[in-house]
Design a protein around this motif. Structure first.
Motif, PDB file in Angstrom:
ATOM      1  N   MET A 153      62.885   3.332  53.334  1.00 49.91           N
ATOM      2  CA  MET A 153      61.948   2.336  53.876  1.00 49.91           C
ATOM      3  C   MET A 153      62.133   2.217  55.400  1.00 49.91           C
ATOM      4  O   MET A 153      63.277   2.195  55.854  1.00 49.91           O
ATOM      5  CB  MET A 153      62.232   0.978  53.214  1.00 49.91           C
ATOM      6  N   PRO A 154      61.021   2.176  56.162  1.00 47.77           N
ATOM      7  CA  PRO A 154      61.176   2.071  57.617  1.00 47.77           C
ATOM      8  C   PRO A 154      61.872   0.766  58.024  1.00 47.77           C
ATOM      9  O   PRO A 154      61.839  -0.221  57.302  1.00 47.77           O
ATOM     10  CB  PRO A 154      59.738   2.106  58.144  1.00 47.77           C
ATOM     11  N   ALA A 155      62.457   0.796  59.201  1.00 50.10           N
ATOM     12  CA  ALA A 155      63.271  -0.337  59.676  1.00 50.10           C
ATOM     13  C   ALA A 155      62.405  -1.507  60.144  1.00 50.10           C
ATOM     14  O   ALA A 155      61.214  -1.358  60.403  1.00 50.10           O
ATOM     15  CB  ALA A 155      64.139   0.147  60.833  1.00 50.10           C
ATOM     16  N   ARG A 156      63.066  -2.633  60.279  1.00 51.92           N
ATOM     17  CA  ARG A 156      62.475  -3.785  60.954  1.00 51.92           C
ATOM     18  C   ARG A 156      62.725  -3.570  62.452  1.00 51.92           C
ATOM     19  O   ARG A 156      63.854  -3.249  62.857  1.00 51.92           O
ATOM     20  CB  ARG A 156      63.198  -5.027  60.451  1.00 51.92           C
ATOM     21  N   ARG A 157      61.692  -3.722  63.261  1.00 49.83           N
ATOM     22  CA  ARG A 157      61.847  -3.528  64.709  1.00 49.83           C
ATOM     23  C   ARG A 157      62.298  -4.856  65.316  1.00 49.83           C
ATOM     24  O   ARG A 157      61.607  -5.874  65.144  1.00 49.83           O
ATOM     25  CB  ARG A 157      60.501  -3.093  65.283  1.00 49.83           C
ATOM     26  N   ILE A 158      63.442  -4.847  65.977  1.00 47.58           N
ATOM     27  CA  ILE A 158      63.934  -6.080  66.614  1.00 47.58           C
ATOM     28  C   ILE A 158      63.274  -6.184  67.992  1.00 47.58           C
ATOM     29  O   ILE A 158      63.486  -5.323  68.857  1.00 47.58           O
ATOM     30  CB  ILE A 158      65.479  -6.061  66.731  1.00 47.58           C
ATOM     31  N   ASP A 159      62.461  -7.210  68.170  1.00 46.78           N
ATOM     32  CA  ASP A 159      61.649  -7.333  69.380  1.00 46.78           C
ATOM     33  C   ASP A 159      62.406  -8.114  70.464  1.00 46.78           C
ATOM     34  O   ASP A 159      62.342  -9.346  70.529  1.00 46.78           O
ATOM     35  CB  ASP A 159      60.326  -8.040  69.005  1.00 46.78           C
ATOM     36  N   GLY A 160      63.120  -7.374  71.302  1.00 48.07           N
ATOM     37  CA  GLY A 160      63.924  -7.995  72.363  1.00 48.07           C
ATOM     38  C   GLY A 160      63.068  -8.762  73.361  1.00 48.07           C
ATOM     39  O   GLY A 160      63.486  -9.793  73.891  1.00 48.07           O
TER      40      GLY A 160
ATOM     41  N   ALA B 167      71.357   0.412  57.953  1.00 45.54           N
ATOM     42  CA  ALA B 167      72.192  -0.149  59.038  1.00 45.54           C
ATOM     43  C   ALA B 167      71.331  -0.820  60.118  1.00 45.54           C
ATOM     44  O   ALA B 167      70.144  -0.498  60.274  1.00 45.54           O
ATOM     45  CB  ALA B 167      73.023   0.971  59.673  1.00 45.54           C
ATOM     46  N   THR B 168      71.969  -1.736  60.858  1.00 43.57           N
ATOM     47  CA  THR B 168      71.306  -2.328  62.034  1.00 43.57           C
ATOM     48  C   THR B 168      71.731  -1.518  63.252  1.00 43.57           C
ATOM     49  O   THR B 168      72.938  -1.333  63.484  1.00 43.57           O
ATOM     50  CB  THR B 168      71.738  -3.806  62.207  1.00 43.57           C
ATOM     51  N   VAL B 169      70.761  -1.025  64.015  1.00 40.51           N
ATOM     52  CA  VAL B 169      71.060  -0.147  65.151  1.00 40.51           C
ATOM     53  C   VAL B 169      70.578  -0.807  66.446  1.00 40.51           C
ATOM     54  O   VAL B 169      69.395  -1.127  66.588  1.00 40.51           O
ATOM     55  CB  VAL B 169      70.373   1.229  64.962  1.00 40.51           C
ATOM     56  N   ILE B 170      71.528  -1.036  67.354  1.00 37.15           N
ATOM     57  CA  ILE B 170      71.193  -1.655  68.647  1.00 37.15           C
ATOM     58  C   ILE B 170      71.393  -0.601  69.732  1.00 37.15           C
ATOM     59  O   ILE B 170      72.493  -0.075  69.915  1.00 37.15           O
ATOM     60  CB  ILE B 170      72.112  -2.878  68.941  1.00 37.15           C
ATOM     61  N   ASP B 171      70.314  -0.325  70.445  1.00 35.79           N
ATOM     62  CA  ASP B 171      70.324   0.754  71.443  1.00 35.79           C
ATOM     63  C   ASP B 171      70.379   0.162  72.851  1.00 35.79           C
ATOM     64  O   ASP B 171      69.397  -0.405  73.340  1.00 35.79           O
ATOM     65  CB  ASP B 171      69.035   1.584  71.257  1.00 35.79           C
ATOM     66  N   VAL B 172      71.536   0.302  73.488  1.00 31.74           N
ATOM     67  CA  VAL B 172      71.704  -0.251  74.836  1.00 31.74           C
ATOM     68  C   VAL B 172      71.229   0.757  75.900  1.00 31.74           C
ATOM     69  O   VAL B 172      70.871   0.382  77.010  1.00 31.74           O
ATOM     70  CB  VAL B 172      73.192  -0.632  75.082  1.00 31.74           C
TER      71      VAL B 172
ATOM     72  N   ALA C 279      67.126   3.296  59.221  1.00 29.54           N
ATOM     73  CA  ALA C 279      67.864   2.057  59.532  1.00 29.54           C
ATOM     74  C   ALA C 279      67.214   0.864  58.833  1.00 29.54           C
ATOM     75  O   ALA C 279      66.055   0.937  58.399  1.00 29.54           O
ATOM     76  CB  ALA C 279      67.869   1.845  61.042  1.00 29.54           C
ATOM     77  N   GLY C 280      67.985  -0.245  58.783  1.00 28.04           N
ATOM     78  CA  GLY C 280      67.414  -1.484  58.250  1.00 28.04           C
ATOM     79  C   GLY C 280      66.695  -2.254  59.348  1.00 28.04           C
ATOM     80  O   GLY C 280      65.656  -2.879  59.133  1.00 28.04           O
ATOM     81  N   ALA C 281      67.270  -2.202  60.558  1.00 24.92           N
ATOM     82  CA  ALA C 281      66.677  -2.873  61.721  1.00 24.92           C
ATOM     83  C   ALA C 281      67.092  -2.086  62.956  1.00 24.92           C
ATOM     84  O   ALA C 281      68.174  -1.499  62.995  1.00 24.92           O
ATOM     85  CB  ALA C 281      67.183  -4.309  61.820  1.00 24.92           C
ATOM     86  N   ILE C 282      66.227  -2.083  63.962  1.00 21.31           N
ATOM     87  CA  ILE C 282      66.513  -1.258  65.154  1.00 21.31           C
ATOM     88  C   ILE C 282      65.826  -1.855  66.382  1.00 21.31           C
ATOM     89  O   ILE C 282      64.739  -2.441  66.271  1.00 21.31           O
ATOM     90  CB  ILE C 282      66.047   0.210  64.903  1.00 21.31           C
ATOM     91  N   THR C 283      66.486  -1.719  67.539  1.00 23.09           N
ATOM     92  CA  THR C 283      65.857  -2.177  68.793  1.00 23.09           C
ATOM     93  C   THR C 283      65.171  -0.995  69.469  1.00 23.09           C
ATOM     94  O   THR C 283      65.727   0.108  69.508  1.00 23.09           O
ATOM     95  CB  THR C 283      66.899  -2.754  69.779  1.00 23.09           C
ATOM     96  N   PRO C 284      63.992  -1.210  70.034  1.00 18.04           N
ATOM     97  CA  PRO C 284      63.332  -0.135  70.790  1.00 18.04           C
ATOM     98  C   PRO C 284      63.839  -0.070  72.242  1.00 18.04           C
ATOM     99  O   PRO C 284      64.501  -0.996  72.705  1.00 18.04           O
ATOM    100  CB  PRO C 284      61.864  -0.586  70.784  1.00 18.04           C
ATOM    101  N   VAL C 285      63.542   1.013  72.911  1.00 21.95           N
ATOM    102  CA  VAL C 285      63.768   1.128  74.366  1.00 21.95           C
ATOM    103  C   VAL C 285      62.487   1.692  74.963  1.00 21.95           C
ATOM    104  O   VAL C 285      62.051   2.767  74.543  1.00 21.95           O
ATOM    105  CB  VAL C 285      64.946   2.088  74.689  1.00 21.95           C
TER     106      VAL C 285
END
Ligand code: NDP
Length: 285
Positions: A1-8, A221-226, A249-255
């Motif tokens: 299943m596609p991830a939830r996009r964490i909207d920074g 997994a939750t993936v945070i991309d700095v 991933a379960g959730a991920i931040t975009p860049v």
């Protein structure tokens, strides 16, 4: 299943709106001074963005832009003046400094209680000891993103890739203080792929475009991309291979639009915190 996009962007907007409300009713106006030495175009953009964010939040700000050839002594003298300026509650020295300047000397000259970037060794020590001080804005933003997205940190296995003093190391400490089991990886880590695959929370702070691939990520997994990397074609990408990892991933931040906007929001938050401390100290003699 596609991830939830964490909207920074959206989370940072909420943080900034809260800061603006607090500044509007606060007893004193917080003030931030930025010191920029030399002609680094990216640094100029960062400083301009910080000023704009301050204006929007009602925070007083001033910029000190010094020529490349400015002596260490002149920079130290400016910092000393800002340390004693009652309008100023936060001082940030934009990095990198010119090669002729000893960066550590300058960062440690900022008064620890105005060190809103959290780069002074006293604030570094406080973070290690889990005492209240200033925490660097990017890792603080990572934590705020996880909390706003209701990610369980306590008991989770967090893997941080990158051990710099401004991102990886403080991020690992913060997660540890929030009761994650933390693994801190770097360029000498053996079995990096297998280690990353154990992560419930994976933080990428490496500075290499799309370095974290799908095979390095555990399902859900939750993936945070700095990472912020400019490709030769001008595109901005993170340290994570976003499109592929998004599928796993379960959730991920975009860049862009993930950690970046949170960094500035946390700078404002630290400046407000500093102003409140000053007010409390001055009103209690
Ligand atoms: P540094 O270059 O200081 O640190 C990079 C880290 O990555 C080092 O610890 C290094 O290991 C590690 N590393 C490099 N190559 C590998 C590899 N092949 N395998 C495992 N680890 C590796 O970078 P920063 O921490 O300053 O920044 C990291 C990224 O975050 C950059 O893209 C930067 O632009 C971005 N950034 C984004 C911010 C934001 O607001 N979003 C703010 C600050 C930074 P070693 O220590 O062994 O050399």
């Amino acid at each position: 299943m596609p991830a939830r996009r964490i909207d920074g962007q959206a989370i940072a907007r909420e943080v900034r709106a809260r800061i603006k409300r607090e500044v509007a009713v606060g007893a004193i106006r917080p003030g931030l001074a930025a010191v920029l030495v030399g002609e680094n175009p990216a640094s100029k953009v960062y400083v301009r963005n910080k000023r704009k964010a301050c204006d929007e939040a009602g925070i007083y700000s001033e910029e000190h832009i010094l020529p490349e050839e400015t002596s260490e002594r002149a920079i130290l003298s400016l910092i000393d003046r800002l340390n004693h300026d009652p309008k100023i509650h936060g001082i940030l020295v934009q990095l990198p400094l010119p090669k002729t300047i000893q960066e550590r000397r300058i960062l440690d000259a900022v008064a620890p209680d105005k060190d809103v970037d959290g780069f002074h060794y006293i604030n570094g020590g406080k973070l290690v000891a889990n005492q209240d001080g200033f925490i660097p804005c990017t890792p603080l933003g990572v934590l705020a993103l996880l909390e706003a997205s209701n990610v369980n940190i306590a008991g989770a296995h967090a893997v941080v890739v990158g051990r710099s003093n401004i991102v990886g190391k403080p991020a690992a400490l913060l997660l540890l203080h929030h009761h994650a089991t933390v693994t801190l990886c770097h360029s000498r880590t053996k079995d990096l792929i297998e280690t990353c695959r154990l992560a419930d929370i994976l933080i990428a702070a490496i500075g290499r475009p799309r370095f974290i691939t799908k095979e390095m990520v555990k399902e859900g997994a939750t993936v945070i991309d700095v990472g912020i990397n400019r490709l030769p074609d001008g595109h901005l990408v993170g340290d994570v291979d976003y499109d592929a990892v998004f599928e796993k991933a379960g959730a991920i931040t975009p860049v862009p639009g993930g950690v970046g906007p949170m960094t500035i929001a946390m700078l404002l938050s630290n400046t407000l915190k500093s102003a409140k401390w000053f007010y409390e100290k001055s009103s209690h003699g």
